[in-house]
Enzyme design. Structure first.
Site, PDB file in Angstrom:
ATOM      1  N   GLN A 102       0.830  -1.154  -0.076  1.00  0.00           N
ATOM      2  CA  GLN A 102       0.095   0.211  -0.018  1.00  0.00           C
ATOM      3  C   GLN A 102       0.861   1.316   0.027  1.00  0.00           C
ATOM      4  O   GLN A 102       1.147   1.951  -0.884  1.00  0.00           O
ATOM      5  CB  GLN A 102      -0.867  -0.020   1.169  1.00  0.00           C
ATOM      6  CG  GLN A 102      -2.100  -0.982   0.781  1.00  0.00           C
ATOM      7  CD  GLN A 102      -2.789  -1.406   2.231  1.00  0.00           C
ATOM      8  OE1 GLN A 102      -3.312  -0.537   3.032  1.00  0.00           O
ATOM      9  NE2 GLN A 102      -2.976  -2.612   2.758  1.00  0.00           N
ATOM     10  N   ASP A 103       1.369   1.565   1.117  1.00  0.00           N
ATOM     11  CA  ASP A 103       2.269   2.641   1.285  1.00  0.00           C
ATOM     12  C   ASP A 103       3.415   2.417   1.818  1.00  0.00           C
ATOM     13  O   ASP A 103       3.870   1.384   2.332  1.00  0.00           O
ATOM     14  CB  ASP A 103       1.514   3.868   2.364  1.00  0.00           C
ATOM     15  CG  ASP A 103       0.172   4.309   1.865  1.00  0.00           C
ATOM     16  OD1 ASP A 103       0.000   5.291   1.833  1.00  0.00           O
ATOM     17  OD2 ASP A 103      -0.722   3.412   1.842  1.00  0.00           O
ATOM     18  N   PRO A 104       4.651   3.310   1.717  1.00  0.00           N
ATOM     19  CA  PRO A 104       5.738   2.915   2.153  1.00  0.00           C
ATOM     20  C   PRO A 104       5.788   3.216   3.551  1.00  0.00           C
ATOM     21  O   PRO A 104       4.964   3.787   4.292  1.00  0.00           O
ATOM     22  CB  PRO A 104       6.645   4.193   1.470  1.00  0.00           C
ATOM     23  CG  PRO A 104       6.123   4.811   0.351  1.00  0.00           C
ATOM     24  CD  PRO A 104       4.316   4.625   0.431  1.00  0.00           C
ATOM     25  N   ARG A 113      -1.744   9.564   0.193  1.00  0.00           N
ATOM     26  CA  ARG A 113      -3.082   8.981  -0.597  1.00  0.00           C
ATOM     27  C   ARG A 113      -3.636  10.186  -1.559  1.00  0.00           C
ATOM     28  O   ARG A 113      -4.006  11.250  -0.974  1.00  0.00           O
ATOM     29  CB  ARG A 113      -3.738   8.203   0.349  1.00  0.00           C
ATOM     30  CG  ARG A 113      -3.219   6.886   0.755  1.00  0.00           C
ATOM     31  CD  ARG A 113      -4.157   6.119   1.386  1.00  0.00           C
ATOM     32  NE  ARG A 113      -3.488   4.886   1.571  1.00  0.00           N
ATOM     33  CZ  ARG A 113      -4.214   3.962   2.262  1.00  0.00           C
ATOM     34  NH1 ARG A 113      -5.347   3.853   2.685  1.00  0.00           N
ATOM     35  NH2 ARG A 113      -3.155   2.807   2.305  1.00  0.00           N
ATOM     36  N   TYR A 115      -0.229   6.969   5.196  1.00  0.00           N
ATOM     37  CA  TYR A 115      -1.165   7.439   4.146  1.00  0.00           C
ATOM     38  C   TYR A 115      -1.293   8.772   3.868  1.00  0.00           C
ATOM     39  O   TYR A 115      -2.387   9.321   3.419  1.00  0.00           O
ATOM     40  CB  TYR A 115      -2.657   6.799   4.943  1.00  0.00           C
ATOM     41  CG  TYR A 115      -2.847   5.564   5.218  1.00  0.00           C
ATOM     42  CD1 TYR A 115      -2.038   4.476   4.726  1.00  0.00           C
ATOM     43  CD2 TYR A 115      -3.557   5.340   6.484  1.00  0.00           C
ATOM     44  CE1 TYR A 115      -2.155   3.014   5.339  1.00  0.00           C
ATOM     45  CE2 TYR A 115      -3.483   4.077   7.175  1.00  0.00           C
ATOM     46  CZ  TYR A 115      -2.862   3.103   6.328  1.00  0.00           C
ATOM     47  OH  TYR A 115      -2.710   1.779   6.958  1.00  0.00           O
TER      48      TYR A 115
END
Length: 226
Positions: free
Chosen positions: A64-66, A137, A134
């Site tokens: 998803q995210d780093p 995003r 997040y």
């Protein structure tokens, strides 16, 4: 046009780099890197694509995210830089790798050897503010990484997609499941690993699929030292 990625991905994504959403993302990132601490550093933004050229992708592991802690993220999903403590989700991935293939967990979290064998370790969002999960995003990354998935879906040579958790599995609608292989389970995070990630055997499943496709399987055993 300035080359952003130094392999076949450049041509495949060059039209995206010209689009307004990507220009806006670039401006946003320029400001963020100047005024905030952002992970990974600018030079590692596209590491996943740099290490695994388009035609060499055999397996995709979608994140998803780093990671948003210091010195962790370096552009590959789930992977951390050498010398950094193995994060909880990755520790669970190692547990499952041991249960699946018998490989002893290594004491680092650097997954580059997978990437170099054709495992695209792709996050859907490629940057994050320090300490703020997040935070990047909805800024344009998702559009670009969706195109990456679409391009792989259009490719003649099939791909094995390993999709852990609901956000990754939302991408199934973009994948022609009659041609490509989908391996899915709950996420390896400590919050969900016991709901079916443990025991899912993704590594042996991926290799069995690659062998069926006439491809060399992945050596999932990581080097002991990096």
């Amino acid at each position: 046009m300035k080359e952003i990625i130094h392999n076949s991905w450049q041509n495949i994504l060059s039209a995206e780099f010209e689009k307004p959403y990507y220009q806006e993302l670039r401006e946003f990132l320029k400001k963020e890197y100047q005024t905030q601490t952002i992970y990974p550093d600018m030079y590692h933004l596209f590491s996943a694509l740099e290490l695994t050229p388009f035609e060499e992708v055999k397996v995709v592991i979608l994140g998803q995210d780093p990671y948003h802690g210091p010195n962790q993220a370096h552009g590959l999903s789930f992977s951390v830089q050498p010398g950094v403590k193995v994060p909880p989700s990755l520790a669970n991935i190692y547990k499952e790798l041991q249960a699946d293939l018998g490989y002893q967990p290594v004491n680092h979290g650097f997954l580059e050897s997978w990437a170099k064998q054709g495992v695209l370790l792709l996050n859907t969002v490629l940057t994050v503010r320090a300490g703020q999960a997040y935070s990047h995003r909805g800024k344009g990354w998702e559009q670009l990484t969706d195109v990456i998935i679409e391009k792989l879906n259009e490719r003649e040579k099939p791909v094995v997609f390993i999709l852990w958790g609901r956000p990754a599995q939302e991408k199934i609608k973009m994948i022609d499941t009659t041609r490509h292989v989908i391996i899915k389970s709950p996420h390896p995070s400590p919050l969900s690993a016991h709901r079916g990630f443990f025991g899912s055997r993704p590594f042996s499943q991926a290799n069995a699929a690659l062998e069926r496709l006439g491809e060399t399987p992945i050596d999932w055993q990581l080097p002991e030292t990096v």
